[in-house]
Design an enzyme around this catalytic site. Structure first.
Site, PDB file in Angstrom:
ATOM      1  N   SER A 292     -48.053  12.615  28.230  1.00  0.00           N
ATOM      2  CA  SER A 292     -46.727  12.095  27.915  1.00  0.00           C
ATOM      3  C   SER A 292     -45.708  13.216  27.858  1.00  0.00           C
ATOM      4  CB  SER A 292     -46.777  11.363  26.566  1.00  0.00           C
ATOM      5  OG  SER A 292     -45.484  11.170  26.041  1.00  0.00           O
ATOM      6  N   LYS A 293     -44.445  12.874  28.082  1.00  0.00           N
ATOM      7  CA  LYS A 293     -43.376  13.856  27.935  1.00  0.00           C
ATOM      8  C   LYS A 293     -43.282  14.373  26.510  1.00  0.00           C
ATOM      9  CE  LYS A 293     -40.299  12.696  31.763  1.00  0.00           C
ATOM     10  NZ  LYS A 293     -38.904  12.391  32.171  1.00  0.00           N
ATOM     11  N   ARG A 294     -43.854  13.634  25.577  1.00  0.00           N
ATOM     12  CA  ARG A 294     -43.827  14.064  24.175  1.00  0.00           C
ATOM     13  C   ARG A 294     -44.894  15.108  23.876  1.00  0.00           C
ATOM     14  NH1 ARG A 294     -42.959   8.571  24.015  1.00  0.00           N
ATOM     15  NH2 ARG A 294     -45.177   8.146  23.716  1.00  0.00           N
TER      16      ARG A 294
END
Length: 503
Positions: A272-274
């Site tokens: 994820s981009k997180r």
């Protein structure tokens, strides 16, 4: 999607003698993601391996999400990685412009031609109306568009317009199976009727990705589309649009497609981009070499051989074959990435290492913004001691700080608590006594004196014997080799630091 039937129509095929043209076409949203960079790398290497060209295109038609900051970040990322492009922003080319926001008139013209040819049609149904029709027929209401507007009469269209409705433009999907030979996954078939007619143009006239992406690929003569597995479901729509574009004379071939495996994070979830490790600049800031990061990203789906993980970009270009890319998801393993980077760090020539490490020493406060020649000479002398022990360039900050701290030097509190307690006094006293008497301050002389005075004289095992000396001199329990470090530091500074804990 299903196993191909004998009657399926093959609609994708690249002419072998056509010059390879690959493309990398990100949207400028957020920070560059390592999965995106892996896609850029595979396209770049594929183009170079085949003596082809890489087209860099910016898909920036979504004003609500796209930003100039993200656009500049993409350029910055590719420059740092050394992935150049043959056509695109800042380079130009015969098929420009290369930012979709500057190509709106092109999309409007193509849409008009497709509509006039009957390849597109006007659709007025709202999502609520589509759901209601599914319910009335006893179907799942979430099935999506039901192709109900395909054959509206002029009178029906006029009635909808009189109600104030704007029509979207949909592509008329074929009534046969769509089969293509995926360069990574083999032959794939989407059965007839499994893909609803997609919207290509919104009611306000804005072209969607479903139109702009294939149109740009067609007009830019892209021969191979290598992209993420998440876009596989859009491929039959794009192939159908290519057929339509061929019928109206926009292009004369359909590119080959290859869908790259997902990059997974912890717990077998898509990265994820997180997740911090997804951020390209997180790795750059830590001190990854471009070579090390690209080498590791290459391994997320491909390998140069079964028994070799470390290789150069040139070696990858020489060996790369898209058919050897795995279709299985690849997990981002930070420890493996670190190990690959460390191998590339160790392989750097001394001057190259110096040039790359100095900016991290500056940003870490070890060196001033404009280091003196004397400071650079110290870094150069310490480099052989440090380079072998680094995982990333920023590790040099902690490793080398003791050489430059001067009067501000103080051991790391946690290390001091561990190694400079009352038990350390006999060791430090013996070390000072032995070292004060040395006629010459060399690595060999320091080693011999310390071993004789501490190990032999006090009967302490070497590992335990030298921990207080190491922390007193370098400030850390983990440092470059002790004797060499003391020679670099000099007699006066080394002895002053050894005496300091004694009071």
């Amino acid at each position: 999607m299903s196993t191909p039937e004998a009657t399926a129509e093959a609609v994708s095929g690249h002419e072998p003698n056509r010059a390879v043209r690959a493309r990398f076409c990100p949207s400028p949203t957020g920070t560059p993601h390592v999965g995106l960079v892996r896609t850029a790398l595979y396209n770049w290497v594929f183009a170079r391996h085949n003596q082809g060209k890489l087209v860099f295109r910016i898909e920036d038609t979504d004003a609500s999400r796209d930003s100039e900051e993200s656009y500049q970040a993409l350029l910055d990322a590719l420059r740092w990685l050394g992935l150049d492009w043959d056509e695109g922003p800042e380079v130009g080319g015969e098929y420009g412009p290369y930012r979709q926001s500057e190509r709106r008139d092109i999309y409007a013209d193509i849409a008009r031609r497709l509509l006039e040819a009957g390849e597109l049609y006007e659709s007025f149904s709202t999502p609520e109306e589509v759901e209601a029709r599914h319910r009335a027929a006893g179907r799942d209401p979430k099935l999506g568009y039901d192709n109900a507007d395909r054959d509206l009469t002029d009178e029906q269209k006029a009635a909808f317009r009189a109600e104030g409705r704007n029509a979207v433009l949909r592509l008329r999907m074929p009534e046969h199976d769509i089969t293509f030979a995926d360069l990574v996954r083999g032959e794939i078939t989407f059965p007839a009727g499994s893909v609803p007619d997609p919207v290509l143009v919104r009611g306000n006239g804005d072209a969607l990705y479903t139109l702009t992406n294939p149109v740009d690929d067609a007009l830019m003569r892209i021969t191979h589309v290598l992209r993420g597995e998440d876009l596989l479901s859009s491929t039959p729509r794009q192939i159908a649009l290519y057929d339509a574009l061929r019928r109206i004379g926009v292009t004369d071939f359909t590119p080959e497609f290859g869908h790259l495996p997902f990059v997974m994070g912890e717990g077998n979830k898509k990265l994820s981009k997180r997740d911090p490790q997804s951020n390209l600049f997180h790795h750059r800031d830590r001190g990854f070499l471009p070579e090390g990061l690209l080498n590791y990203l290459a391994l997320l789906g491909w390998s140069i051989s079964e028994d070799r993980d470390v290789f150069t970009l040139d070696e990858m270009v020489e060996a790369f074959e898209i058919g050897r890319v795995s279709s299985n998801p690849a997990r981002f393993d930070q420890k493996k990435a670190d190990a690959i980077n460390s191998a590339h760090l160790r392989a750097l020539a001394p001057d190259d290492f110096l040039e790359r490490v100095v900016p991290y020493l500056v940003s870490g406060g070890v060196l001033p913004a404009e280091p003196t020649e004397e400071q650079l000479a110290t870094v150069r002398a310490a480099a052989p001691l440090v380079q072998e022990r680094l995982i990333v360039l920023s590790d040099a900050v902690g490793m080398m700080r003791f050489l430059f701290d001067g009067d501000d030097f103080a051991p790391d509190p946690a290390s001091a608590e561990k190694a400079l307690g009352e038990d350390a006094r006999p060791v430090l006293e013996a070390a000072v006594s032995a070292l004060e008497a040395l006629p010459e301050w060399t690595t060999e002389a320091i080693e011999a004196a310390l071993k004789e005075s501490v190990v032999d004289g006090l009967g302490i095992k070497p590992r335990k014997a030298f921990a207080p000396v190491r922390v007193a001199v370098t400030g850390r329990t983990v440092s470059p080799p002790l004797y060499e470090s003391m020679e670099l530091l000099g007699r006066e500074v080394s002895l002053r630091r050894l005496r300091a804990p004694l009071g």
